[in-house]
Enzyme design. Structure first.
Site, PDB file in Angstrom:
ATOM      1  N   ASN A  85       3.395   0.716  -9.711  1.00  0.00           N
ATOM      2  CA  ASN A  85       3.106   1.524 -10.639  1.00  0.00           C
ATOM      3  C   ASN A  85       4.250   2.111 -11.451  1.00  0.00           C
ATOM      4  OD1 ASN A  85       0.074   2.199 -10.160  1.00  0.00           O
ATOM      5  ND2 ASN A  85       0.900   2.891  -8.149  1.00  0.00           N
ATOM      6  N   HIS A  96       9.161   1.239  -6.478  1.00  0.00           N
ATOM      7  CA  HIS A  96       8.584   0.942  -5.385  1.00  0.00           C
ATOM      8  C   HIS A  96       7.670  -0.203  -5.550  1.00  0.00           C
ATOM      9  CE1 HIS A  96       6.546   4.772  -5.903  1.00  0.00           C
ATOM     10  NE2 HIS A  96       5.772   4.026  -5.248  1.00  0.00           N
TER      11      HIS A  96
END
Length: 141
Positions: A85, A96
């Site tokens: 995202n 991440h």
């Protein structure tokens, strides 16, 4: 960044570490979709994928490949779901990638959101053209 939870893990806060390399760290998600759900982060504080320095792109993708393969070999998963995202739905403002083990019938249906069809081929082509133009435009940072 002092207030970044992932920077704290990189600095040594407790985590269940899966991969520990000079530029990258991977650890189990504390709220896994399925057991084995792993997060891969660059050690350097980078907020989004577009911010990732060029010299980390190949190592980041290569580590993602190894983690996806490990989901199958080490956990017996039939595959994996890999997601990143950028800002929206990004719970921690540190790049991440999620690597989630998958098996048929595990209950996770496609993506985690509803699908929206294009009205027609013309609308689809208009979106494709906008994205092609965006790829040719200089970055806006």
């Amino acid at each position: 960044m002092q207030s970044c939870g992932f920077c704290a893990i990189v600095a040594g806060a407790p985590a269940f570490v899966v991969l520990d390399e000079p530029d990258l760290l991977a650890f189990l998600d504390v709220r896994p979709v399925f057991k084995g759900h792993t997060l891969l982060v660059p050690r350097e504080h980078v907020e989004t994928l577009p911010d990732l320095p060029a010299e980390l792109r190949d190592p980041f993708l290569e580590a993602l490949q190894r983690l996806a393969q490990a989901m199958e070999g080490a956990l017996g998963a039939q595959g994996s779901f890999v997601a990143v995202n950028n800002r929206v739905s990004q719970s921690v403002p540190h790049l991440h990638a999620h690597v989630i083990p998958r098996t048929k019938g595990d209950g996770l249906r496609g993506f985690l959101w509803p699908r929206h069809r294009y009205a027609d081929d013309e609308e689809a082509e208009a979106y494709a053209a906008r994205l092609r133009d965006g790829l040719e435009a200089p970055p806006t940072s």
